[in-house]
Design an enzyme around this catalytic site. Structure first.
Site, PDB file in Angstrom:
ATOM      1  N   GLY A 282       0.826  -1.208   0.000  1.00 37.31           N
ATOM      2  CA  GLY A 282       0.000   0.000   0.000  1.00 37.31           C
ATOM      3  C   GLY A 282       0.855   1.252   0.000  1.00 37.31           C
TER       4      GLY A 282
ATOM      5  N   ARG B  60       0.648   5.970  -1.570  1.00 32.78           N
ATOM      6  CA  ARG B  60       0.174   7.235  -0.988  1.00 32.78           C
ATOM      7  C   ARG B  60       0.153   7.148   0.528  1.00 32.78           C
ATOM      8  NH1 ARG B  60      -6.343   6.811  -1.865  1.00 32.78           N
ATOM      9  NH2 ARG B  60      -6.485   4.623  -1.372  1.00 32.78           N
TER      10      ARG B  60
ATOM     11  N   ASP C 213      -2.908  -6.928  -5.868  1.00 32.63           N
ATOM     12  CA  ASP C 213      -3.852  -6.882  -4.756  1.00 32.63           C
ATOM     13  C   ASP C 213      -3.373  -7.851  -3.674  1.00 32.63           C
ATOM     14  OD1 ASP C 213      -5.982  -7.086  -3.006  1.00 32.63           O
ATOM     15  OD2 ASP C 213      -7.492  -7.458  -4.550  1.00 32.63           O
ATOM     16  N   VAL C 214      -3.044  -7.324  -2.493  1.00 29.30           N
ATOM     17  CA  VAL C 214      -2.472  -8.172  -1.430  1.00 29.30           C
ATOM     18  C   VAL C 214      -3.445  -9.262  -0.971  1.00 29.30           C
ATOM     19  CG1 VAL C 214      -0.879  -6.404  -0.566  1.00 29.30           C
ATOM     20  CG2 VAL C 214      -3.195  -6.555   0.408  1.00 29.30           C
TER      21      VAL C 214
ATOM     22  N   SER D  64      -4.155   0.318  13.991  1.00 29.90           N
ATOM     23  CA  SER D  64      -4.924   1.559  14.155  1.00 29.90           C
ATOM     24  C   SER D  64      -5.399   1.685  15.586  1.00 29.90           C
ATOM     25  CB  SER D  64      -6.141   1.542  13.220  1.00 29.90           C
ATOM     26  OG  SER D  64      -7.020   2.606  13.519  1.00 29.90           O
TER      27      SER D  64
ATOM     28  N   TYR E 107     -13.487  -2.387  10.330  1.00 27.61           N
ATOM     29  CA  TYR E 107     -12.099  -1.913  10.347  1.00 27.61           C
ATOM     30  C   TYR E 107     -11.436  -2.230  11.697  1.00 27.61           C
ATOM     31  CZ  TYR E 107      -8.304   1.430   9.326  1.00 27.61           C
ATOM     32  OH  TYR E 107      -7.090   2.015   9.078  1.00 27.61           O
TER      33      TYR E 107
ATOM     34  N   ALA F 279     -10.682  -5.902  11.915  1.00 31.14           N
ATOM     35  CA  ALA F 279      -9.506  -6.248  11.110  1.00 31.14           C
ATOM     36  C   ALA F 279      -8.214  -5.820  11.803  1.00 31.14           C
ATOM     37  CB  ALA F 279      -9.615  -5.591   9.737  1.00 31.14           C
ATOM     38  N   LYS F 280      -8.200  -4.612  12.327  1.00 30.81           N
ATOM     39  CA  LYS F 280      -6.976  -4.085  12.937  1.00 30.81           C
ATOM     40  C   LYS F 280      -6.672  -4.753  14.270  1.00 30.81           C
ATOM     41  CE  LYS F 280      -5.705  -0.953   9.867  1.00 30.81           C
ATOM     42  NZ  LYS F 280      -4.519  -1.181   9.027  1.00 30.81           N
TER      43      LYS F 280
END
Length: 246
Positions: free
Chosen positions: A14, A17, A65-66, A144, A157, A160-161
């Site tokens: 990723g 950016r 795409d990972v 995160s 999210y 996942a984190k």
């Protein structure tokens, strides 16, 4: 930077950016050659590549795409045959924020978990198989604050984190005796494309430092964890969040 003549290599996912780009450029400044993964933004990836090459380091672009097992294998296997990275930075991310009641299983739940968890697994496993032979290396997972404290509108999210935090601690225990250090960096509110639409006026008063963080401030923590100064740190979550979660 290092005793050996050949520069070390870092794989950053990723990386076209935001935090990924800032991390790739800072690691290049530290003396690393970079393998820069991104999904589809060739233009932005080329700009990052130019920035790295201006610093006198090499940059190889790896668009895939990972979360796609076949794509990850086809992109990484040829470069891993020739070289073993010293550091793997799992930064590729995807957000689809909304209340859980309105989440779609495939687009909102599954896709977010796939990018963060499957992406971490697929990329790290391929690299680890080579890193083990060297008996040295660093893996840094970008997590995160949401994965530590939860965040309304981010059930997917945060899941996942926080899963990535658990994976970080488990893998650190597996790899410690082989001198591969595994840590996580947990950004708070950082000024990137992903955060442009957030209600900053409401949120900033909750941040003790009373400002948004910059991608370079997260990159600084990654740089430290990939350096010789961090040789006795593993299984940790380093928060870069202005104090919003302690």
């Amino acid at each position: 930077m290092h005793a050996q003549n050949k520069p070390r290599t870092a794989l950053v996912t990723g990386g076209s950016r935001g935090i990924g780009a800032a991390t790739a450029i800072m690691l290049a400044r530290d003396g690393f050659d970079i393998w820069l993964n991104y999904r589809s933004n060739h233009q932005k990836a080329s700009v990052v590549k130019d920035s790295i090459e201006i610093l006198g380091r090499k940059c190889q672009l790896l668009p895939f795409d990972v979360a796609d097992p076949e794509a990850a294998f086809l992109a990484l296997e040829p470069v891993l045959e020739k070289e073993t990275p010293f550091a793997v930075i799992n930064n590729a991310g995807y957000a689809a924020d909304k209340l859980m009641l309105t989440m779609d299983y495939h687009d909102d739940w599954r896709k977010v978990l796939d990018v963060h968890l499957d992406g971490f697994f697929l990329v790290t496993k391929l690299a680890l198989e080579k890193m083990l032979r060297k008996r040295s290396g660093r893996i840094v997972n970008i997590v995160s604050t949401a994965g530590q404290s939860g965040m309304p509108g981010q059930t997917n999210y945060a899941a996942a984190k926080s899963g990535l935090i658990g994976a970080t601690k488990s893998l650190a225990q597996e790899m410690g005796k082989r001198n591969i250090l595994v840590n996580a960096v947990a950004p708070g509110f950082i000024e990137t494309d992903m955060t442009t639409d957030l209600p900053w006026k409401e949120m900033l008063p909750r941040v003790p430092l009373n400002r948004i963080g910059q991608p370079e401030e997260v990159a600084g923590a990654v740089s430290f964890l990939c350096s010789d100064k961090a040789s006795y740190i593993t299984g940790q979550v380093i928060a870069v969040n202005g104090g919003i979660y302690m």
